[in-house]
Design an enzyme around this catalytic site. Sequence first.
Site, short mmCIF file in Angstrom:
data_model
loop_
_atom_site.label_atom_id
_atom_site.label_comp_id
_atom_site.label_asym_id
_atom_site.label_seq_id
_atom_site.Cartn_x
_atom_site.Cartn_y
_atom_site.Cartn_z
N ALA A 1 0.02 -3.23 2.38
CA ALA A 1 1.06 -3.71 3.30
C ALA A 1 1.95 -2.53 3.68
O ALA A 1 1.99 -1.52 2.97
CB ALA A 1 1.88 -4.81 2.67
N ASP A 2 2.65 -2.69 4.78
CA ASP A 2 3.62 -1.67 5.19
C ASP A 2 4.99 -1.94 4.59
O ASP A 2 5.75 -1.01 4.32
CB ASP A 2 3.69 -1.62 6.72
CG ASP A 2 2.34 -1.25 7.30
OD1 ASP A 2 1.85 -0.15 6.99
OD2 ASP A 2 1.74 -2.09 8.01
N GLY B 1 0.06 -1.49 10.16
CA GLY B 1 0.24 -0.06 10.44
C GLY B 1 -1.07 0.61 10.82
O GLY B 1 -1.09 1.55 11.62
N GLU C 1 -7.24 -8.85 9.44
CA GLU C 1 -6.64 -9.01 8.11
C GLU C 1 -6.09 -10.42 7.94
O GLU C 1 -6.24 -11.05 6.89
CB GLU C 1 -5.54 -7.97 7.90
CG GLU C 1 -6.10 -6.55 7.79
CD GLU C 1 -5.04 -5.47 7.80
OE1 GLU C 1 -5.39 -4.33 7.44
OE2 GLU C 1 -3.89 -5.73 8.19
#
Length: 219
Positions: free
Chosen positions: A83-84, A96, A103
């Site tokens: 995850a970002d 990102g 996803e």
Amino acid sequence: MTSDEQKRRAAEAALEHVPEGCVVGVGTGSTVNHFIAALARRPHLVAGAVSSSEASTRLLKDARIPVLDLNEAGELDVYVDGADESTRALQLIKGGGGALTREKIVAAASRRFVCIVDRSKVVDVLGRFPLPVEVIPMARSYVARQIVKLGGQPVLREGFTTDNGNAILDVHGLRIVDPPALETELNQVTGVVANGLFARRPADLLLIGGESGVEMLKR
Ligand code: 5RP
């Protein structure tokens, strides 16, 4: 310890949450690349993988892990992805790497979502990382104007096309205090394919790689 080493720690810890013999959902990005490398060292752990991007598919195939079509695999036991940004409530910004739509699909089709991050990704409020929004190319200006009305500053990701043939707007300047509401609002803009908020389907488990080991947060 570098953030890449922290990512590797989280990725290797995720192996413990992958049931033996299952088909595992695999995300995209540098943290997931460590997970694929760890899977490659345990060739008999999984029966196969469903991939969320062409990039991960290549790495999985190089590692001789069978890659299955989601339509054939049915519901998956577990999805592993990075995850970002993540809150401690396990709501995420992702995308990102531009793979957010696939996803989201693989996460939705999985019973359990194990998210793997380094400590720098954990935030109190989402939005410092620009929120990726995948748009149908002909709709990008229209969608950008609607996003401005919602208070964001959209920037076209130049020279980038998603695996689905679409464009990405990276939305700056948001302080996302109600992630599920914004996720729903963005999904309703015509021309939006998906947005990078994973709040309606957050992670179930967050593995945070850090200096002193791996912290685990459950939802
Ligand atoms: C790709 C993603 C990635 O999970 C996210 O960008 C984190 O990447 P990295 O593991 O390289 O920090 O959502 O679309």
